[in-house]
Design a protein around this motif. Structure first.
Motif, PDB file in Angstrom:
ATOM      1  N   ALA A 141       6.847 -46.380   4.356  1.00  0.00           N
ATOM      2  CA  ALA A 141       6.652 -47.571   3.525  1.00  0.00           C
ATOM      3  C   ALA A 141       5.164 -47.870   3.345  1.00  0.00           C
ATOM      4  O   ALA A 141       4.722 -48.238   2.252  1.00  0.00           O
ATOM      5  N   GLY A 142       4.394 -47.710   4.401  1.00  0.00           N
ATOM      6  CA  GLY A 142       2.953 -47.928   4.290  1.00  0.00           C
ATOM      7  C   GLY A 142       2.285 -46.909   3.392  1.00  0.00           C
ATOM      8  O   GLY A 142       1.448 -47.252   2.554  1.00  0.00           O
ATOM      9  N   ALA A 143       2.655 -45.646   3.558  1.00  0.00           N
ATOM     10  CA  ALA A 143       2.035 -44.590   2.749  1.00  0.00           C
ATOM     11  C   ALA A 143       2.371 -44.749   1.272  1.00  0.00           C
ATOM     12  O   ALA A 143       1.490 -44.651   0.408  1.00  0.00           O
ATOM     13  N   THR A 144       3.627 -45.013   0.968  1.00  0.00           N
ATOM     14  CA  THR A 144       4.011 -45.178  -0.434  1.00  0.00           C
ATOM     15  C   THR A 144       3.472 -46.485  -1.003  1.00  0.00           C
ATOM     16  O   THR A 144       3.162 -46.559  -2.189  1.00  0.00           O
ATOM     17  N   GLY A 145       3.356 -47.517  -0.157  1.00  0.00           N
ATOM     18  CA  GLY A 145       2.766 -48.776  -0.615  1.00  0.00           C
ATOM     19  C   GLY A 145       1.303 -48.617  -0.982  1.00  0.00           C
ATOM     20  O   GLY A 145       0.836 -49.156  -1.988  1.00  0.00           O
ATOM     21  N   ILE A 146       0.570 -47.864  -0.185  1.00  0.00           N
ATOM     22  CA  ILE A 146      -0.836 -47.598  -0.498  1.00  0.00           C
ATOM     23  C   ILE A 146      -0.948 -46.797  -1.791  1.00  0.00           C
ATOM     24  O   ILE A 146      -1.779 -47.087  -2.659  1.00  0.00           O
ATOM     25  N   ALA A 147      -0.086 -45.789  -1.926  1.00  0.00           N
ATOM     26  CA  ALA A 147      -0.108 -44.979  -3.150  1.00  0.00           C
ATOM     27  C   ALA A 147       0.239 -45.817  -4.374  1.00  0.00           C
ATOM     28  O   ALA A 147      -0.393 -45.681  -5.430  1.00  0.00           O
ATOM     29  N   GLY A 198      -6.752 -60.543  -2.343  1.00  0.00           N
ATOM     30  CA  GLY A 198      -6.414 -61.330  -1.154  1.00  0.00           C
ATOM     31  C   GLY A 198      -5.012 -61.115  -0.625  1.00  0.00           C
ATOM     32  O   GLY A 198      -4.815 -60.892   0.575  1.00  0.00           O
ATOM     33  N   TRP A 199      -4.020 -61.184  -1.499  1.00  0.00           N
ATOM     34  CA  TRP A 199      -2.644 -61.034  -1.028  1.00  0.00           C
ATOM     35  C   TRP A 199      -2.394 -59.615  -0.503  1.00  0.00           C
ATOM     36  O   TRP A 199      -1.643 -59.434   0.465  1.00  0.00           O
ATOM     37  N   GLY A 249      -2.785 -56.402   6.590  1.00  0.00           N
ATOM     38  CA  GLY A 249      -2.901 -56.904   7.958  1.00  0.00           C
ATOM     39  C   GLY A 249      -1.556 -57.077   8.630  1.00  0.00           C
ATOM     40  O   GLY A 249      -1.376 -56.711   9.798  1.00  0.00           O
ATOM     41  N   LEU A 250      -0.595 -57.634   7.894  1.00  0.00           N
ATOM     42  CA  LEU A 250       0.759 -57.779   8.441  1.00  0.00           C
ATOM     43  C   LEU A 250       1.383 -56.424   8.743  1.00  0.00           C
ATOM     44  O   LEU A 250       2.025 -56.230   9.783  1.00  0.00           O
ATOM     45  N   TYR A 251       1.190 -55.489   7.840  1.00  0.00           N
ATOM     46  CA  TYR A 251       1.744 -54.152   8.035  1.00  0.00           C
ATOM     47  C   TYR A 251       1.138 -53.499   9.278  1.00  0.00           C
ATOM     48  O   TYR A 251       1.849 -52.917  10.101  1.00  0.00           O
ATOM     49  N   LEU A 252      -0.169 -53.589   9.434  1.00  0.00           N
ATOM     50  CA  LEU A 252      -0.820 -53.001  10.604  1.00  0.00           C
ATOM     51  C   LEU A 252      -0.397 -53.692  11.892  1.00  0.00           C
ATOM     52  O   LEU A 252      -0.250 -53.049  12.936  1.00  0.00           O
ATOM     53  N   PHE A 253      -0.170 -55.001  11.838  1.00  0.00           N
ATOM     54  CA  PHE A 253       0.340 -55.742  12.994  1.00  0.00           C
ATOM     55  C   PHE A 253       1.701 -55.200  13.412  1.00  0.00           C
ATOM     56  O   PHE A 253       1.951 -54.967  14.598  1.00  0.00           O
ATOM     57  N   VAL A 269       9.557 -58.255  14.019  1.00  0.00           N
ATOM     58  CA  VAL A 269       9.511 -57.309  12.900  1.00  0.00           C
ATOM     59  C   VAL A 269      10.424 -57.785  11.777  1.00  0.00           C
ATOM     60  O   VAL A 269      10.047 -57.771  10.593  1.00  0.00           O
ATOM     61  N   ALA A 270      11.623 -58.237  12.126  1.00  0.00           N
ATOM     62  CA  ALA A 270      12.570 -58.701  11.107  1.00  0.00           C
ATOM     63  C   ALA A 270      12.013 -59.906  10.350  1.00  0.00           C
ATOM     64  O   ALA A 270      12.086 -59.963   9.116  1.00  0.00           O
ATOM     65  N   PHE A 271      11.444 -60.869  11.067  1.00  0.00           N
ATOM     66  CA  PHE A 271      10.916 -62.059  10.409  1.00  0.00           C
ATOM     67  C   PHE A 271       9.609 -61.795   9.670  1.00  0.00           C
ATOM     68  O   PHE A 271       9.222 -62.571   8.797  1.00  0.00           O
ATOM     69  N   SER A 272       8.925 -60.723  10.006  1.00  0.00           N
ATOM     70  CA  SER A 272       7.706 -60.389   9.265  1.00  0.00           C
ATOM     71  C   SER A 272       8.025 -59.883   7.865  1.00  0.00           C
ATOM     72  O   SER A 272       7.146 -59.842   7.006  1.00  0.00           O
ATOM     73  N   PHE A 273       9.271 -59.511   7.624  1.00  0.00           N
ATOM     74  CA  PHE A 273       9.662 -59.065   6.283  1.00  0.00           C
ATOM     75  C   PHE A 273       9.542 -60.184   5.254  1.00  0.00           C
ATOM     76  O   PHE A 273       9.282 -59.920   4.088  1.00  0.00           O
TER      77      PHE A 273
END
Length: 158
Positions: free
Chosen positions: A63-69, A82-83, A89-93, A142-146
């Motif tokens: 998800a991170g790799a495809t999100g960056i792409a 900003g967003w 930051g949330l993803y890295l956390f 993790v669930a609530f960070s979604f």
């Protein structure tokens, strides 16, 4: 079909796999905490650990790799939007703090449940591991960070 469409599809599939993995962790983990049968408890924690290793962690990385792409293909600046910076930051956390601690807590409770099942009785170490609630707590984080991780790219508040 453009490159954005392909990356968007891959991103959606990787997010689905990540959520699938989280469900595969939370459901047996909760069952393991609630059941009194030691063999079923050990099997539940083993199932949760397998889902963590085979679906949640790879799905999160994908998800991170495809999100960056996707963000790069759409032309967003990773440092001045900003967003997107908040989302990063949330993803890295989640990736660097929550998932390793979830795995560590899960492994601890799994090992203690296997020891207790082998002895045929509840051990003080298993009781201590169950009272810690490390794995359950971090899986819920993790669930609530979604919620903010979905809110930010949908509404782009800043």
């Amino acid at each position: 079909m453009t490159s954005v469409d392909v990356i968007r599809l891959l991103h959606f599939l990787s997010l689905f796999y990540m959520v699938f993995g989280l469900g595969g962790v939370i459901v047996p983990l909760y069952r393991g905490y609630r059941t009194a049968d030691l063999d079923r408890r050990a099997q539940s924690f083993e199932d949760a650990s397998a889902a963590h290793q085979t679906a949640l962690v790879p799905g999160t990385i994908a998800a991170g790799a495809t999100g960056i792409a996707l963000a790069g293909d759409l032309g967003y600046n990773f440092l001045t939007t900003g967003w997107l910076l908040t989302l990063e930051g949330l993803y890295l956390f989640v990736l660097l703090l929550c998932l390793p601690l979830l795995g560590t807590g899960l492994r601890r409770v799994q090992i203690e449940a296997l020891k207790a099942a082998k002895e045929g009785r509840m051990t003080p170490e298993l009781e201590d591991a169950l009272q810690d609630n490390v794995a359950l707590g971090f899986s819920l984080i993790v669930a609530f960070s979604f919620v903010p991780m979905v809110y930010l790219p949908v509404f782009r508040p800043y």
